[in-house]
Structures are given as structure tokens and as C-alpha cells.
Design a protein around this motif. Sequence first.
Motif, PDB file in Angstrom:
ATOM      1  N   ILE A 174      52.048  60.143 -50.512  1.00 17.33           N
ATOM      2  CA  ILE A 174      51.617  58.788 -50.888  1.00 17.33           C
ATOM      3  C   ILE A 174      50.852  58.127 -49.740  1.00 17.33           C
ATOM      4  O   ILE A 174      49.762  57.582 -49.942  1.00 17.33           O
ATOM      5  N   ILE A 175      51.391  58.174 -48.541  1.00 15.46           N
ATOM      6  CA  ILE A 175      50.697  57.677 -47.357  1.00 15.46           C
ATOM      7  C   ILE A 175      50.432  58.865 -46.446  1.00 15.46           C
ATOM      8  O   ILE A 175      51.366  59.457 -45.888  1.00 15.46           O
ATOM      9  N   TYR A 176      49.154  59.233 -46.289  1.00 21.12           N
ATOM     10  CA  TYR A 176      48.805  60.434 -45.540  1.00 21.12           C
ATOM     11  C   TYR A 176      48.909  60.247 -44.028  1.00 21.12           C
ATOM     12  O   TYR A 176      49.185  61.190 -43.293  1.00 21.12           O
ATOM     13  N   GLY A 177      48.628  59.067 -43.539  1.00 16.52           N
ATOM     14  CA  GLY A 177      48.593  58.826 -42.102  1.00 16.52           C
ATOM     15  C   GLY A 177      49.946  59.029 -41.436  1.00 16.52           C
ATOM     16  O   GLY A 177      50.990  58.890 -42.068  1.00 16.52           O
ATOM     17  N   VAL A 227      47.927  48.204 -41.161  1.00 18.90           N
ATOM     18  CA  VAL A 227      47.434  49.067 -40.082  1.00 18.90           C
ATOM     19  C   VAL A 227      47.818  50.504 -40.420  1.00 18.90           C
ATOM     20  O   VAL A 227      48.980  50.797 -40.677  1.00 18.90           O
ATOM     21  N   VAL A 228      46.815  51.366 -40.417  1.00 18.21           N
ATOM     22  CA  VAL A 228      47.024  52.784 -40.716  1.00 18.21           C
ATOM     23  C   VAL A 228      46.412  53.596 -39.582  1.00 18.21           C
ATOM     24  O   VAL A 228      45.328  53.274 -39.092  1.00 18.21           O
ATOM     25  N   ALA A 229      47.093  54.646 -39.155  1.00 20.55           N
ATOM     26  CA  ALA A 229      46.578  55.500 -38.077  1.00 20.55           C
ATOM     27  C   ALA A 229      47.019  56.936 -38.308  1.00 20.55           C
ATOM     28  O   ALA A 229      48.010  57.201 -38.995  1.00 20.55           O
ATOM     29  N   GLY A 230      46.255  57.857 -37.717  1.00 18.66           N
ATOM     30  CA  GLY A 230      46.657  59.256 -37.752  1.00 18.66           C
ATOM     31  C   GLY A 230      46.306  59.984 -39.026  1.00 18.66           C
ATOM     32  O   GLY A 230      46.936  60.998 -39.359  1.00 18.66           O
ATOM     33  N   CYS A 231      45.282  59.501 -39.754  1.00 19.92           N
ATOM     34  CA  CYS A 231      44.828  60.235 -40.934  1.00 19.92           C
ATOM     35  C   CYS A 231      43.912  61.386 -40.508  1.00 19.92           C
ATOM     36  O   CYS A 231      43.376  61.392 -39.398  1.00 19.92           O
ATOM     37  N   ASP A 232      43.718  62.333 -41.407  1.00 20.02           N
ATOM     38  CA  ASP A 232      42.878  63.501 -41.145  1.00 20.02           C
ATOM     39  C   ASP A 232      41.511  63.067 -40.616  1.00 20.02           C
ATOM     40  O   ASP A 232      40.804  62.297 -41.259  1.00 20.02           O
TER      41      ASP A 232
END
Length: 375
Positions: free
Chosen positions: A93-96, A327-332
Motif C-alpha cells: 500500500i505504501i511503497y516508501g 512526507v514520503v521517502a525511500g521510494c524506488d
Amino acid sequence: MEQTPQARRRIRPARVLALSVSILFVILLPVLLICCLCGVFRSDEPADSSLADLPVVLQSSASTTTTTTTTTTLYPPIAQKETKTVAITDDSIIYGRNAALIDTNTHKIIAGKDAEEVIYPASMTKIMTMLTALDLLGEDETALYRAYLMDGDLVASLRAQTLVCAGFADDEPCRIIDMLYGLMLPSGADAAVGLAIYTAGSEEAFVKHMNLYAQKMGLEQTHFVNCTGLHHEDHYSTPAEIACMPEYAMQNDLCRKIMSTAEYTTAATTAHPEGLVLKSSVFFRLPDTLPEGILFGGGKTGFTNAAGQCLAAWATDEHTGKTYISVVAGCDGLKPLDAVADTLTLLDQYRDGDATGAVRFSAEDNITENGEGTS
């Protein structure tokens, strides 16, 4: 003339009285002084009880102009987890690697995925770069229309480090307002370092101001080494602390306008007779259809190999009027739209604090990355 005995008797009592008064004064004066020093005659009432209600006056380091405000509302508090914070554990659901959704009314983390873990912020750093530059410029609005002569060697050096540049040319006179847009829309490193040199004399000196600014904001797990977001082991923050940056920026009309702009054209110059067109790396990744009830406000992207794809953004629920920071971080790193989809999923599925039946929002119908390299 010789005085008679009767006259001398009349004068003697007056002399005695004067002598008595003098002796009494000599005795009482030290007593009065001691009483005053010991506070015997001090009032227990404040001189003016209304002074306790006066606001604190804060002065910017960039200007002698004082700003009257209260310390309780100057900077947003760092959002905290609570017992009902939704812990996101489903990577489908949340990739990051990291995510945080924050209610700006309560400053609570509604949903999070390692939201307080130290991460590399990449170009989300540039939100603090903008805030620091404006702080150093002070309140003189005419400063926004002064020019910095872009250094071609600087631009070449930045491009050699695979940093994205806004496109300002060698020896081009760049207005400060145009560099602010160049900083935030296409994530231009040339604009970032140009602003640093213009306002502080060098990037190194500017970064010291950034770290001082972070301290004033109460960000205890945030430290900067540069103004661009270029990867460095000692350049870090957390999703919860990064969220304070766009929230504080939203309080400034100019910052809010810049971060909410999809496209901007700079003033015409010899190098760009029709102006330089700057496009937002945020808005040009958004899908045509957003989650129902969500009014997307603006934000800032980021990417390095170590940080992955990142996005700090805000949006408002048109039904309740509540504003949220995501805030989202660390996605492909090869899939910039993953950070967009994570953000929209957080806003769509988690803003009510209920993760039951959460499904991922797709942003795959949008265009791809506009620009290459570290952003």
C-alpha cells in the motif's frame, strides 16, 4: 551690643531644639536607609501587571526590523505519535521506506511508517533553503528584485555532480524572486547555491544559517551540510521534522505561492529573451484525477540514490477544511511516481485515522520525470 542675661536665656532653648533635631536626623537617616534596602517599604504589587501579557519581540538576524509575535505560534511543533496513530506495515500500500501523515490542527501523526527514523532528505532540503534565504533577505521586498550574476563555472561544477539545474546561463543577471522559483519548481541547484552566495557570501556560511534556523524551529534530529540536498552522511532529518518545514513555509504568503505554482516564467534577459520557463516537478507528476475531496496545495520533491524518491506536500480536505502534511521517502529511485502515489494514498486512505480496507491510489497515468539526476 552686649546681650542681657534674659536675652541669653531666650536664645538658649532655640539652640537646644536645633541641636536635638540635628541629633535625631543623624540617628534616623541610617535607619531609614537600612529599611529601604531591606525592602521594608517595598510594595507586593507589580508596577504594571499588564506587562506580563505583552508579546515577545523577536528580531531577525538579517534585519534590524523587529517582528512582534509570540513564541508559542512562531514555529509549528514537531508532530508526535499517539496511541491511535496508524502504523503502516503493508508495503503493497505504501511503497516508501518512510512515511508520515500529519494533522496540522492537532500536530499528531495520524499514520506513519517509521515516521521518526533518521533519513536523507535529498531536495526536500530546499524548503529550508528557501526559508533561510528569505530570512537573510529580511523584510525589504525590493530585495526580491535585485539580481545575482550567475557563475558559469558554478553551474558546470553542479552539473558535474549530476545535480539538476534550473537553466540559468553564465553571466545571466538572475532576479532573486526568479531564483526562488528556480529553486522550488524544477529543484535547481544553480538557484540554491546562487541564493546562498548572494545572501550569505558562500554556501558554507549559508549552511550555518540553515542549521541555526533548524535549531530555532526545535528540529533536534535535523542537520544540513549543503543547501541542495546532495547526499552526505551528516545531512539528515526525519519525516516528522521535515513536515515542520512546509507547514512553516505555508505561513509565508510568498513561500506558499511559490510552492503552489505549476509553471513560472522568469524575467526576460539577453540569455533568455522570452524568459526561462520553470515547471514544477511536483505538479507535473500529479495525475489528472486526485482523490475525492482532496485539494492538493503544493510541495517539494527530492531524489538521491541513498534517499530514494521523496515528496513533502500539503493538502486540504474540502469537506472539513482540515490541512494535512504528508512526507514520503525511500521510494524506488527509478519510479518517481511511486512517491506521488504514496502521498495520494496517505491523503485518500488514512486522513480519517482508519486504515481498514486501505487500497493504493494509482498515479501511473501521469507523465514521467521532468529532468535527470539528483533533485
